[in-house]
Design a protein around this motif. Structure first.
Motif, mmCIF file in Angstrom:
data_model
loop_
_atom_site.group_PDB
_atom_site.id
_atom_site.type_symbol
_atom_site.label_atom_id
_atom_site.label_comp_id
_atom_site.label_asym_id
_atom_site.label_seq_id
_atom_site.Cartn_x
_atom_site.Cartn_y
_atom_site.Cartn_z
ATOM 1 N N CYS A 23 -37.694 24.887 23.643
ATOM 2 C CA CYS A 23 -39.340 24.864 23.949
ATOM 3 C C CYS A 23 -39.849 23.539 24.648
ATOM 4 C CB CYS A 23 -39.754 23.883 22.428
ATOM 5 S SG CYS A 23 -41.766 24.121 22.511
ATOM 6 N N ARG A 47 -35.298 29.285 30.217
ATOM 7 C CA ARG A 47 -36.800 28.152 29.850
ATOM 8 C C ARG A 47 -36.880 27.453 29.865
ATOM 9 N NH1 ARG A 47 -40.848 28.634 25.470
ATOM 10 N NH2 ARG A 47 -40.738 27.191 25.830
ATOM 11 N N LYS A 52 -46.878 20.453 27.522
ATOM 12 C CA LYS A 52 -46.864 21.785 26.924
ATOM 13 C C LYS A 52 -48.194 21.509 25.951
ATOM 14 C CE LYS A 52 -44.167 23.032 24.606
ATOM 15 N NZ LYS A 52 -43.946 23.905 24.624
ATOM 16 N N GLU A 85 -44.084 27.317 32.253
ATOM 17 C CA GLU A 85 -45.731 27.620 31.725
ATOM 18 C C GLU A 85 -46.279 26.835 32.482
ATOM 19 O OE1 GLU A 85 -47.019 26.607 26.887
ATOM 20 O OE2 GLU A 85 -48.659 26.944 27.877
ATOM 21 N N TRP A 104 -44.386 31.038 33.518
ATOM 22 C CA TRP A 104 -45.225 32.169 32.404
ATOM 23 C C TRP A 104 -46.408 31.432 32.187
ATOM 24 C CZ3 TRP A 104 -41.268 29.283 30.483
ATOM 25 C CH2 TRP A 104 -41.472 28.152 28.804
ATOM 26 N N GLY A 106 -48.987 30.823 29.339
ATOM 27 C CA GLY A 106 -49.251 30.625 27.491
ATOM 28 C C GLY A 106 -50.072 31.731 27.204
ATOM 29 N N ALA A 107 -49.849 31.378 25.012
ATOM 30 C CA ALA A 107 -51.364 31.883 25.147
ATOM 31 C C ALA A 107 -52.210 30.879 24.586
ATOM 32 C CB ALA A 107 -50.644 31.770 23.448
ATOM 33 N N ARG A 108 -52.366 30.029 24.862
ATOM 34 C CA ARG A 108 -54.106 29.297 24.829
ATOM 35 C C ARG A 108 -54.610 29.700 25.779
ATOM 36 N NH1 ARG A 108 -50.251 27.530 22.428
ATOM 37 N NH2 ARG A 108 -50.111 26.636 20.643
ATOM 38 N N LYS A 133 -48.166 35.725 28.435
ATOM 39 C CA LYS A 133 -48.375 35.821 26.640
ATOM 40 C C LYS A 133 -49.156 36.745 26.142
ATOM 41 C CE LYS A 133 -44.646 32.105 25.328
ATOM 42 N NZ LYS A 133 -44.028 31.484 24.220
ATOM 43 N N ARG A 163 -45.652 37.075 21.598
ATOM 44 C CA ARG A 163 -45.608 35.709 20.998
ATOM 45 C C ARG A 163 -46.667 36.138 19.384
ATOM 46 N NH1 ARG A 163 -49.694 33.022 19.086
ATOM 47 N NH2 ARG A 163 -49.277 30.634 19.814
ATOM 48 N N HIS A 200 -41.601 31.977 18.418
ATOM 49 C CA HIS A 200 -43.124 31.615 18.497
ATOM 50 C C HIS A 200 -43.672 32.618 17.021
ATOM 51 C CE1 HIS A 200 -42.915 28.860 21.786
ATOM 52 N NE2 HIS A 200 -43.533 28.527 21.323
ATOM 53 N N GLU A 226 -36.387 30.034 22.012
ATOM 54 C CA GLU A 226 -35.782 29.052 22.018
ATOM 55 C C GLU A 226 -34.431 28.359 21.688
ATOM 56 O OE1 GLU A 226 -40.719 26.896 22.500
ATOM 57 O OE2 GLU A 226 -39.893 26.921 20.447
HETATM 58 C C1 PEP Z 1 -44.051 27.693 25.036
HETATM 59 O O1 PEP Z 1 -43.240 28.756 24.739
HETATM 60 O O2 PEP Z 1 -43.674 26.956 24.341
HETATM 61 C C2 PEP Z 1 -45.473 27.632 23.666
HETATM 62 C C3 PEP Z 1 -46.448 26.871 24.029
HETATM 63 O O3 PEP Z 1 -45.829 28.996 23.241
HETATM 64 P P1 PEP Z 1 -47.044 29.972 23.455
HETATM 65 O O4 PEP Z 1 -47.975 29.922 24.585
HETATM 66 O O5 PEP Z 1 -46.504 31.190 22.778
HETATM 67 O O6 PEP Z 1 -47.826 29.192 21.797
#
Ligand code: PEP
Ligand code: MN
Length: 357
Positions: A23, A47, A52, A85, A104, A106-108, A133, A163, A200, A226
């Motif tokens: 992660c 990855r 974070k 990310e 990549w 991320g989802a947020r 994502k 995810r 995830h 992960e």
């Molecule tokens: C991740 O890949 O560690 C992560 C933070 O994922 P996500 O953006 O899908 O929450």
């Protein structure tokens, strides 16, 4: 949009394309030790999260740029491609400066058009593969919008990562899969590589194998999983990380069903489905006709369209009936909700028409 299907040279298109790694990048030893073990199991793309996104401040927010140097060290040692990310212009510059091979979103970040546009503008003219994502909320158009922003900046090596979608319901998943959303995305963009992130979605080690198999059965191109050299001591997402040895076992046990040939039997069955769909549509049209008549009656008798008690009774009654017929009650409720909302729409048209006369 037309995408380039080979994201990185030398990665064959045999399913699944596997991306694995921790992660978060935590220490130089953890990054390199995990990379070594994963390379030994045949993983080609690594990855690690360097920055974070955390729900609240004060948690481990990533090492930042020094971790990029560790990743490049791991690349030198193992020959694996490196991915991380990015969420801001600075992340992109730093990653490119160090030589990260794939990025990549991320989802947020994917849920925020300003942030996605900033990343797209920074990448204009750069030839690097980007994975996007799904946004945390189940909004397919927002996900496609993020793809378009990067595509319009000239990025053609694009892929998506499914995810799962955030929920406040108590479920076995950390994020609901809602498989129909990525399936619809794939229907609209058949050449877009789609990668499943069972870590995830599941949020728990024991769900990774099953989710990975489901993704393969839905014809996904790859998996991002992960994996950490000592998951129990991970600084983030420890419940969902697996050791490289467990990952190897999970990948080994996957059944890849790649037969595309349509047999006679299958075309017979597909014909039956076509006929049944046709019957279903005719029945639905008939139901709408009756519903319009009810609308007319309500209009003439000054009744409101929505009769909550009756609707509630229909849902409960039919859900019970569905279960006796070996279907999930929730599924039938969903279907009926959709039918009901079309009925209401049609009755509203009748009311409005009457008003304008
Ligand atoms: C991740 O890949 O560690 C992560 C933070 O994922 P996500 O953006 O899908 O929450
Ligand atoms: Mn994570």
């Amino acid at each position: 949009m037309e995408f380039e299907s080979i994201l990185l040279p030398g990665i064959d298109d045999k399913r699944p394309l596997v991306i694995a790694g921790p992660c978060s990048a935590e220490t130089e030893e953890q990054v390199i030790d995990t990379a070594r073990q994963l390379a030994d199991t045949g993983v080609k793309i690594y990855r690690a999260g360097v920055w974070k996104p955390r729900t609240k401040p004060g948690g481990f927010e990533g090492i930042g740029s020094p971790a990029l140097a560790w990743m490049m060290e791991a690349k030198k040692e193992t020959g694996m491609y490196m991915s991380t990310e990015v969420a801001t212009e600075k992340h992109v510059y730093e990653s490119l400066k160090y030589g990260i091979d794939m990025l990549w979103i991320g989802a947020r970040t994917a849920a925020n058009p300003f942030a996605v546009q900033e990343i797209a503008d920074t990448l204009r003219g750069v030839d690097i593969p980007i994975l996007i994502k799904n946004p945390v909320n189940p909004d397919l158009e927002l996900w496609i919008g993020a793809l378009e922003r990067l595509y319009n900046a000239g990025i053609k090596k694009l892929g998506v990562i499914h995810r799962g979608f955030s929920t406040t319901d108590k479920t076995i998943y950390r994020n609901l899969p809602q498989w129909h959303i990525p399936i619809e995305l794939k229907r609209r963009f058949p050449t877009l590589p789609i990668i499943c992130d069972p870590s995830h979605i599941g949020g728990a080690r024991n769900l990774i194998a099953k989710l990975s198999q489901q993704a393969m059965d839905l014809n996904y191109s790859g998996l991002i999983i992960e994996s950490h050299c000592s998951p129990d001591e991970a600084w983030s997402d420890k419940a969902q990380q697996v050791t490289p040895a467990t990952l190897k076992e999970i990948l080994h046990n996957l059944v890849i069903r790649d037969t595309v040939q349509t047999t006679e039997d299958l075309s017979d069955l597909r014909e039956q489905i076509d006929d049944l769909d046709n019957e279903l549509l005719q029945l639905l049209a008939k139901r709408m006709r009756v519903s319009r008549e009810i609308g007319q009656y309500k209009l003439e008798h000054d009744m409101p369209i929505l009769q909550t008690h009756r609707y509630d009774q229909i849902l409960t009654d039919r859900a019970g009936q569905a279960e006796r017929m070996e279907m999930s009650g929730d599924f039938v409720k969903l279907v009926l909700e959709a039918i009901h909302s079309e009925s209401v729409r049609q009755q509203m048209v009748i009311m409005e028409r009457a008003k304008s006369i």
